[in-house]
Design an enzyme around this catalytic site. Sequence first.
Site, PDB file in Angstrom:
ATOM      1  N   LYS A  97      30.417  33.779  46.470  1.00 56.76           N
ATOM      2  CA  LYS A  97      31.673  34.497  46.716  1.00 56.76           C
ATOM      3  C   LYS A  97      31.385  35.718  47.586  1.00 56.76           C
ATOM      4  CE  LYS A  97      35.670  35.173  43.733  1.00 56.76           C
ATOM      5  NZ  LYS A  97      36.074  35.569  42.380  1.00 56.76           N
TER       6      LYS A  97
HETATM    7  O1  G3P Z   1      40.027  35.896  40.482  1.00 50.12           O
HETATM    8  C1  G3P Z   1      40.501  37.188  40.748  1.00 50.12           C
HETATM    9  C2  G3P Z   1      40.857  37.879  39.506  1.00 50.12           C
HETATM   10  O2  G3P Z   1      39.810  37.946  38.589  1.00 50.12           O
HETATM   11  C3  G3P Z   1      41.529  39.185  39.658  1.00 50.12           C
HETATM   12  O3  G3P Z   1      42.539  39.120  38.733  1.00 50.12           O
HETATM   13  O4  G3P Z   1      44.323  39.856  37.290  1.00 50.12           O
HETATM   14  O5  G3P Z   1      42.417  41.417  37.820  1.00 50.12           O
HETATM   15  O6  G3P Z   1      44.113  40.864  39.539  1.00 50.12           O
HETATM   16  P1  G3P Z   1      43.388  40.395  38.329  1.00 50.12           P
END
Ligand code: G3P
Length: 275
Positions: A97
């Site tokens: 990634k």
């Molecule tokens: O895969 C990306 C994710 O982990 C971010 O999610 O909910 O923290 O914006 P969030």
Amino acid sequence: MKIFIDSAKLDEIEHAYSSGIIDGVTTNPSLIKKAVEDLKKKGQEIDMRQYIESILRTAKGTPVSIEVTEYNYQGMVEQGKSLFRMFNPIANNVCIKIPVNTSFEAEHGREFEGIRAVKTLSAAGIPVNCTLIFTPEQALLAAKAGASFVSPFAGRIDDSIRKESGVIFSKSDYFPAEGIRNGKGMLDDNGIVSGIDLVRQIADIFRKQGIKSEVLAASLRNARQVREAALAGAHIATLPVDVIKELLSNRKTQEGMKSFTADIIPEYADLAKER
Ligand code: G3P
């Protein structure tokens, strides 16, 4: 649409995979931090190498994204190659990634570092998930650099639109795919009216341009958003385990279960027991 689990917690990943419908895993440094803090709270020490190997084995046959911690081109390429060399032999499912742009601020001048690293690693045959995508333009360049997956962060677009407009919200609140208005008109983030709109625009561009990279909708926080990501043409949705469970949950299903179970007559139940 494929469903990935967005987690670095081995127990959650194992639980999600026991469903038989999980197609991959995405991790990031914040998710790794949460997983390790959780284990430490339980008094468990963690050997990071063995821990990641266990995740890879659990996900055998499906890709697992592991993010680099470096942010200069050379560092990301070396780390990406070394992570791939170290871990891919375990289950042949490592995907590296890479952030699309590793600058913290405009003046850092690292605009090309991420995209160069995507290009070098992809050209070396290493599958790359290009992350922190917030515009269709970033997605286009990530795909052009050869990324196997591009990850638009839908929920964080919704957060930013809500914050700008002073809306009070909690992370899992539904945000309409068609956007929201205030007195002055439709709120947007540089022409993007919601996280799902970002996913839709990227999917449309990829289709129109014949781009093969997969659109991996990330930062999705509720079931309705997952439905909309599918409608928007995402190839993959990566989800926290609770959102995966929410995809199967409905009050009417529970009520139906209660009444069907209450109506089971012995003659019928006994028949089903016959082998
Ligand atoms: O895969 C990306 C994710 O982990 C971010 O999610 O909910 O923290 O914006 P969030």
